[in-house]
Motif scaffolding. Structure first.
Motif, mmCIF file in Angstrom:
data_model
loop_
_atom_site.group_PDB
_atom_site.id
_atom_site.type_symbol
_atom_site.label_atom_id
_atom_site.label_comp_id
_atom_site.label_asym_id
_atom_site.label_seq_id
_atom_site.Cartn_x
_atom_site.Cartn_y
_atom_site.Cartn_z
ATOM 1 N N GLY A 244 56.504 41.108 12.148
ATOM 2 C CA GLY A 244 56.958 39.714 12.074
ATOM 3 C C GLY A 244 55.750 38.798 11.992
ATOM 4 N N ALA A 245 55.977 37.503 12.258
ATOM 5 C CA ALA A 245 54.883 36.530 12.114
ATOM 6 C C ALA A 245 53.669 36.934 12.946
ATOM 7 N N GLY A 246 53.897 37.329 14.197
ATOM 8 C CA GLY A 246 52.789 37.680 15.088
ATOM 9 C C GLY A 246 52.015 38.874 14.566
ATOM 10 N N GLY A 247 52.725 39.913 14.156
ATOM 11 C CA GLY A 247 52.079 41.130 13.691
ATOM 12 C C GLY A 247 51.387 40.941 12.350
ATOM 13 N N VAL A 264 52.431 48.606 12.005
ATOM 14 C CA VAL A 264 53.619 49.466 12.052
ATOM 15 C C VAL A 264 54.864 48.594 12.172
ATOM 16 N N GLU A 265 55.790 48.738 11.251
ATOM 17 C CA GLU A 265 57.058 47.996 11.314
ATOM 18 C C GLU A 265 58.202 49.002 11.210
ATOM 19 N N ALA A 266 59.103 48.919 12.197
ATOM 20 C CA ALA A 266 60.187 49.896 12.244
ATOM 21 C C ALA A 266 61.324 49.532 11.311
ATOM 22 N N HIS A 267 61.450 48.235 11.027
ATOM 23 C CA HIS A 267 62.654 47.801 10.344
ATOM 24 C C HIS A 267 62.290 47.049 9.073
ATOM 25 N N GLY A 271 59.971 40.463 9.867
ATOM 26 C CA GLY A 271 60.591 40.295 11.190
ATOM 27 C C GLY A 271 61.787 39.367 11.190
ATOM 28 N N ASP A 272 62.024 38.783 12.336
ATOM 29 C CA ASP A 272 63.228 37.970 12.534
ATOM 30 C C ASP A 272 63.228 36.715 11.685
ATOM 31 N N CYS A 273 62.083 36.070 11.580
ATOM 32 C CA CYS A 273 62.036 34.773 10.907
ATOM 33 C C CYS A 273 62.535 34.893 9.470
ATOM 34 N N SER A 281 68.606 30.664 8.143
ATOM 35 C CA SER A 281 69.273 29.513 8.778
ATOM 36 C C SER A 281 68.956 28.228 8.012
ATOM 37 N N LYS A 282 67.708 28.111 7.525
ATOM 38 C CA LYS A 282 67.385 26.881 6.792
ATOM 39 C C LYS A 282 68.068 26.864 5.417
ATOM 40 N N ALA A 283 68.258 28.031 4.818
ATOM 41 C CA ALA A 283 68.983 28.087 3.540
ATOM 42 C C ALA A 283 70.446 27.684 3.758
ATOM 43 N N TYR A 345 58.577 53.732 13.683
ATOM 44 C CA TYR A 345 58.722 53.192 15.032
ATOM 45 C C TYR A 345 57.527 53.622 15.882
ATOM 46 N N ALA A 346 56.811 52.626 16.408
ATOM 47 C CA ALA A 346 55.574 52.929 17.144
ATOM 48 C C ALA A 346 55.851 53.079 18.638
ATOM 49 N N THR A 347 55.172 54.035 19.243
ATOM 50 C CA THR A 347 55.215 54.171 20.695
ATOM 51 C C THR A 347 53.780 54.312 21.183
ATOM 52 N N ALA A 375 56.120 42.888 19.104
ATOM 53 C CA ALA A 375 57.431 43.514 18.879
ATOM 54 C C ALA A 375 58.582 42.515 18.883
ATOM 55 N N GLY A 376 58.291 41.236 19.122
ATOM 56 C CA GLY A 376 59.309 40.203 18.962
ATOM 57 C C GLY A 376 60.383 40.182 20.038
ATOM 58 N N ALA A 377 61.492 39.545 19.689
ATOM 59 C CA ALA A 377 62.602 39.377 20.639
ATOM 60 C C ALA A 377 63.912 39.636 19.903
ATOM 61 N N GLY A 544 53.232 36.503 20.138
ATOM 62 C CA GLY A 544 54.551 36.180 19.572
ATOM 63 C C GLY A 544 55.651 36.209 20.622
ATOM 64 N N ASP A 545 56.895 36.320 20.138
ATOM 65 C CA ASP A 545 58.065 36.240 21.030
ATOM 66 C C ASP A 545 58.014 37.253 22.172
ATOM 67 N N VAL A 546 57.358 38.371 21.946
ATOM 68 C CA VAL A 546 57.336 39.402 22.981
ATOM 69 C C VAL A 546 56.540 38.927 24.210
ATOM 70 N N GLN A 551 58.959 30.478 21.637
ATOM 71 C CA GLN A 551 59.471 31.456 20.666
ATOM 72 C C GLN A 551 59.660 30.797 19.300
ATOM 73 N N PHE A 552 58.527 30.617 18.619
ATOM 74 C CA PHE A 552 58.560 30.059 17.266
ATOM 75 C C PHE A 552 57.647 30.887 16.373
ATOM 76 N N THR A 553 57.925 30.776 15.071
ATOM 77 C CA THR A 553 57.088 31.501 14.119
ATOM 78 C C THR A 553 55.653 30.990 14.159
ATOM 79 N N HIS A 554 55.512 29.651 14.222
ATOM 80 C CA HIS A 554 54.140 29.111 14.191
ATOM 81 C C HIS A 554 53.380 29.433 15.476
HETATM 82 C C1 LIG Z 1 68.542 31.902 13.905
HETATM 83 C C2 LIG Z 1 67.083 31.692 14.186
HETATM 84 C C3 LIG Z 1 66.459 30.597 13.649
HETATM 85 C C4 LIG Z 1 65.109 30.394 13.889
HETATM 86 N N1 LIG Z 1 64.506 29.308 13.331
HETATM 87 C C5 LIG Z 1 63.193 29.081 13.549
HETATM 88 C C6 LIG Z 1 62.542 27.991 12.941
HETATM 89 O O1 LIG Z 1 63.153 27.218 12.209
HETATM 90 N N2 LIG Z 1 61.223 27.818 13.161
HETATM 91 C C7 LIG Z 1 60.516 28.678 13.964
HETATM 92 O O2 LIG Z 1 59.321 28.473 14.146
HETATM 93 N N3 LIG Z 1 61.110 29.735 14.551
HETATM 94 C C8 LIG Z 1 62.436 29.962 14.368
HETATM 95 N N4 LIG Z 1 63.026 31.051 14.933
HETATM 96 C C9 LIG Z 1 62.217 31.916 15.813
HETATM 97 C C10 LIG Z 1 61.362 32.902 15.008
HETATM 98 O O3 LIG Z 1 62.180 33.660 14.177
HETATM 99 C C11 LIG Z 1 60.578 33.805 15.955
HETATM 100 O O4 LIG Z 1 59.883 33.018 16.872
HETATM 101 C C12 LIG Z 1 59.577 34.666 15.205
HETATM 102 O O5 LIG Z 1 60.258 35.517 14.332
HETATM 103 C C13 LIG Z 1 58.730 35.481 16.175
HETATM 104 O O6 LIG Z 1 57.890 36.347 15.494
HETATM 105 P P1 LIG Z 1 57.336 37.685 16.178
HETATM 106 O O7 LIG Z 1 56.333 38.245 15.260
HETATM 107 O O8 LIG Z 1 56.955 37.443 17.559
HETATM 108 O O9 LIG Z 1 58.615 38.643 16.276
HETATM 109 P P2 LIG Z 1 59.625 39.189 15.183
HETATM 110 O O10 LIG Z 1 59.732 38.303 14.016
HETATM 111 O O11 LIG Z 1 60.878 39.468 15.937
HETATM 112 O O12 LIG Z 1 58.982 40.534 14.705
HETATM 113 C C14 LIG Z 1 58.910 41.654 15.524
HETATM 114 C C15 LIG Z 1 59.006 42.891 14.680
HETATM 115 O O13 LIG Z 1 58.603 43.990 15.454
HETATM 116 C C16 LIG Z 1 59.338 45.110 15.039
HETATM 117 N N5 LIG Z 1 59.258 46.115 16.109
HETATM 118 C C17 LIG Z 1 59.675 45.991 17.379
HETATM 119 N N6 LIG Z 1 59.356 47.087 18.089
HETATM 120 C C18 LIG Z 1 58.730 47.925 17.242
HETATM 121 C C19 LIG Z 1 58.162 49.214 17.394
HETATM 122 N N7 LIG Z 1 58.165 49.837 18.541
HETATM 123 N N8 LIG Z 1 57.604 49.784 16.312
HETATM 124 C C20 LIG Z 1 57.571 49.143 15.137
HETATM 125 N N9 LIG Z 1 58.089 47.934 14.951
HETATM 126 C C21 LIG Z 1 58.665 47.320 15.989
HETATM 127 C C22 LIG Z 1 60.738 44.555 14.809
HETATM 128 O O14 LIG Z 1 61.471 45.374 13.935
HETATM 129 C C23 LIG Z 1 60.426 43.188 14.213
HETATM 130 O O15 LIG Z 1 60.455 43.215 12.821
HETATM 131 C C24 LIG Z 1 64.380 31.304 14.693
HETATM 132 C C25 LIG Z 1 65.018 32.427 15.217
HETATM 133 C C26 LIG Z 1 66.357 32.625 14.973
HETATM 134 C C27 LIG Z 1 67.012 33.838 15.526
#
Ligand SMILES: Cc1cc2nc3c(=O)[nH]c(=O)nc-3n(C[C@H](O)[C@H](O)[C@H](O)COP(=O)(O)OP(=O)(O)OC[C@H]3O[C@@H](n4cnc5c(N)ncnc54)[C@H](O)[C@@H]3O)c2cc1C
Length: 719
Positions: A244-247, A264-267, A271-273, A281-283, A345-347, A375-377, A544-546, A551-554
């Motif tokens: 995701g954004a953090g990784g 390493v990305e499992a999915h 990521g979520d964003c 959501s913005k679309a 999937y990383a461990t 690993a996000g939320a 990141g979210d973890v 909990q934002f992308t930026h």
């Molecule tokens: C509906 C919605 C709307 C949002 N709108 C906004 C917005 O407008 N602006 C904004 O700033 N933020 C928004 N967010 C929040 C934003 O999506 C998150 O803050 C952001 O995605 C966090 O990034 P991250 O890298 O921490 O985690 P993630 O994006 O969740 O990425 C984590 C990744 O880690 C992977 N992973 C986890 N465990 C493992 C493992 N063991 N091995 C391999 N891979 C693994 C997961 O598959 C996932 O892809 C929104 C969230 C939602 C749900």
């Protein structure tokens, strides 16, 4: 007023002290010559004399008067070592604490207001290590006693901590003086009591707590690694868990500085964003806004239209948008940047080893110097009876589940009044769903000021959302073919039938199933890290979210920089993550954007602030666009143009905020925004007008009165 009274009393007492030449009594010669008289008094009044001595000692120290050293010698001379030590120890600590409280009462607010921003780091240090600092200062007799009292008073150190640390820290020095006092006849000067060797010994004692702390840290680090065998060589400099954004940003930085990085990305990459969050959501919000504009086209002199559309087409567009953004986060792009991207999937199996269960079968093991956990939320699903039975969607499943619907859900319940719940409620209502938003708390968007929550509620209600605050979800039930959410409101149960239920009650960090438990990496809703984003193991970082707290992308991207740079270069220099200017937006209509502190936070932090407001109804471009709902609200310290926090409610609030974010980040005040040309007619002009409102409220009245007189004179007199 009260402050002035305290200042007046202190000044009067100090003036009286010197006015009546009381300082002449607090000299070594005077003490020696009066010792026989004092001894006589003590024999006659064995309780009164120690009591008076105690009170005088407290007054001398509380008023920061010279003579505390003589008073201490007198304690030894009069009462002997043990009684003297007891009296002086309590009297000096009490007096010091009174001086500390006076300084706090008189000075703290103005010092904190004036230097608040610069003092932030000191305040944080005091919160963390205040007792250590004070103990060191107290032990080393080189630091003047009264200066320590006054300086500590303006910090945020707790009074009780100040008292007991002072008493403990001063005990050694006090004992030396009191003991010297017991042999008063042999003392020639107060300064001579402390030999350089004695001062050095105390200084060493003073730094001892710091040495101990450093040792504890080294021991903790060693203990963390105990039982693990560090590889001699490493396959990678950095392994990043999560794409995701953090990784992605962590991996990007690593590859840019030529480190060997595996991501390493499992999915799904992005990521979520990209896949379930910001982008879809913005679309969706955009389609909803167009539908809204069609419905209200008469505001612009056009015929209003009830939008007719295929919901499938709306959902298809959302997936098309995701596809269009996908290349930015793709395996191909990151491979091209020099990152080894692994889909699996990383461990974490030990602090330097990551096992990967590959998506296409098989496993891979990598040793690495450092790891970034990103690993996000995931959506939090409440433990609601009957929920699984009736079925529900979350932000993770909504996009695929609803893509199969021909029409927007007729009756949609959105559980949760936070930003995600509010954005989606508003959008689906505009697309024609009958939306009920259920929130247990008093108001939606509870992190924002009350008036902002109110505007959000009004905007949603105007578009047909039934905003049910103070409604607690109790259970889900089936009533024949009907699905029902049972809620409690003001003690009464209510039944809300629905077709679809969207659970948006918050997001929880992913903390299990990939090694944190086995390694003992501490978690408490998020992975616990220090300010450098290090976990228990100094070579394992989290971003990141973890790791939260935002909990934002930026913010995920922002944290990733610190995690990656500290992971790769921490042995030379480590950077503390900086959360001082964090912006965010809730993308409903009007948008609600925030940066810095809110009014509630300013009050909590006891900041003397002012509010400047500019209403968008005053802005030419907003009038032309018929988008006059909203305002800009800027918080500044009293009398200064420094920006502490901004709320913008209105169309394009997220974009307007950019100027304030830049200003805050680089310490530019409202005067600088006012002095910048903004294009006419734009929404961005509102920023300048907000700055103008501040200026109007701070115009130099005295100068203007003089100018009035000057121009009058130039016109030739009173006309
Ligand atoms: C509906 C919605 C709307 C949002 N709108 C906004 C917005 O407008 N602006 C904004 O700033 N933020 C928004 N967010 C929040 C934003 O999506 C998150 O803050 C952001 O995605 C966090 O990034 P991250 O890298 O921490 O985690 P993630 O994006 O969740 O990425 C984590 C990744 O880690 C992977 N992973 C986890 N465990 C493992 C493992 N063991 N091995 C391999 N891979 C693994 C997961 O598959 C996932 O892809 C929104 C969230 C939602 C749900």
């Amino acid at each position: 007023m009260k402050r002035l009274t305290v200042i007046a009393i202190v000044i009067a007492l100090v003036v009286a002290f010197f006015g009546f030449d009381l300082n002449d009594y607090l000299t070594l010669a005077q003490l020696k010559s009066s010792q026989a008289t004092f001894d006589q008094w003590l024999r006659e009044f064995p309780v009164l004399v120690p009591a008076v001595y105690f009170v005088v000692y407290v007054l001398v120290t509380a008023l920061s008067l010279p003579g505390a050293a003589i008073m201490t010698l007198a304690g030894g001379a009069l009462f002997g070592l043990w009684q003297g030590l007891l009296l002086v120890s309590f009297a000096s600590s009490t007096g010091a604490t009174l001086a500390f409280l006076v300084a706090r009462f008189v000075l703290r607010e103005s010092v904190q207001n004036r230097f608040g921003e610069r003092l932030k780091a000191i305040n944080r240090g005091i919160e963390r290590d205040g007792a250590f600092y004070l103990f060191t200062l107290r032990l080393v007799p080189l630091f003047p006693f009264f200066v320590i009292n006054l300086v500590m008073g303006v910090t945020r150190l707790k009074t009780w901590t100040f008292y007991w640390v002072s008493q403990l820290g001063m005990l050694g020095g006090t004992a030396v003086y009191v003991n010297a006092g017991t042999q008063l006849a042999e003392i020639d000067s107060v300064g001579g009591i402390f030999s350089p060797e004695l001062i050095l010994s105390f200084a060493l004692l003073g730094v001892f707590p710091w040495i101990a702390k450093a040792i504890v840290r080294v021991v903790q680090r060693r203990r963390a690694y105990k039982g693990w065998t560090r590889p001699k060589r490493f396959d990678r400099n950095l392994v990043v868990i999560g794409g995701g954004a953090g990784g992605l940003v962590s991996a990007y930085i690593g590859a840019t500085v030529k480190a060997k990085v595996t991501l390493v990305e499992a999915h799904k990459m992005g990521g979520d964003c990209l896949n379930y969050g910001c982008v879809p959501s913005k679309a969706l919000i955009k389609s909803a806004k167009v539908a809204h504009q069609m419905r209200h086209a008469d505001h612009y002199g056009l015929n209003a239209q009830q939008p007719t559309f295929s919901f499938r087409a709306v959902m298809e567009r959302i997936h098309k948008v995701i596809k269009e953004v996908e290349p930015h986060d793709s395996v191909e792009r990151y491979t091209g940047l020099g990152v080894d991207v692994v889909q699996g999937y990383a461990t974490i199996v030990d602090p330097w080893t990551v096992d990967i269960a590959l998506n296409n079968g098989g496993t891979r093991r990598l040793t690495t110097r450092s790891i970034v956990i990103a690993a996000g939320a995931e959506p939090l699903v409440p433990d609601l009876p009957g929920l699984d039975d009736v079925g529900y969607v979350t932000s993770d499943t909504l996009w695929d589940t609803f893509a199969k619907l021909d029409e927007p859900p007729k009756r949609l319940i959105v559980l949760g009044g936070g930003p995600i719940g509010s954005e989606l409620s508003h959008a689906f209502a505009r697309l024609g769903s009958k939306v009920s938003q259920v929130e247990r708390g008093e108001r939606i968007l509870a992190k924002e000021d009350i008036e902002v929550s109110e505007i959000a509620r009004e905007a949603m209600t105007a578009d047909g959302v039934e905003v049910l605050t103070r409604h607690e979800a109790l259970r889900c039930e089936r009533d024949g073919d009907e699905k029902v959410l049972v809620v409690k409101h003001e003690g009464e149960e209510k039944r809300l039938p629905f077709d679809q239920l969207l659970v948006a009650v918050g997001r929880k960090a992913r903390l299990t199933g990939y090694g944190l438990e086995d390694l003992g990496i501490r978690t408490e809703r998020t992975v616990l890290t220090n300010e450098y984003l290090e976990t228990l193991y100094p070579n394992i970082y989290a971003a990141g979210d973890v790791a939260g707290p935002y909990q934002f992308t930026h913010t995920a991207a922002h944290m990733a920089w610190y995690a990656a740079v500290n992971a790769l270069f921490g042995q030379f220099k480590r950077f503390k993550v900086d959360y001082s200017v964090i912006p965010w937006t809730t993308f409903m209509d009007p948008e609600i954007a925030r940066v810095g502190i809110s009014e509630a936070e300013a009050k909590e932090q006891e900041i003397d602030y002012e509010v400047t407001r500019f209403e968008l109804a005053e802005l030419d471009r907003a009038i032309a666009d018929s988008t006059t709902t909203g305002f800009i609200k800027v918080l500044t310290p009293k009398g200064k143009d420094k920006i502490l926090g901004v709320v913008i409610v209105g169309t394009e609030a997220s974009n307007l905020m950019a100027e304030f974010i830049l200003a805050m980040r680089h310490g530019l005040g409202l005067n600088k925004i006012l002095g910048t040309i903004h294009v006419y007619p734009t929404l961005a002009e509102a920023n300048k007008y907000a700055a103008g409102e501040w200026k109007k409220a701070h115009k130099p009245e005295a100068v203007l009165q003089w100018l009035d007189k000057y121009h009058n004179w130039r016109r030739g007199g009173d006309r």
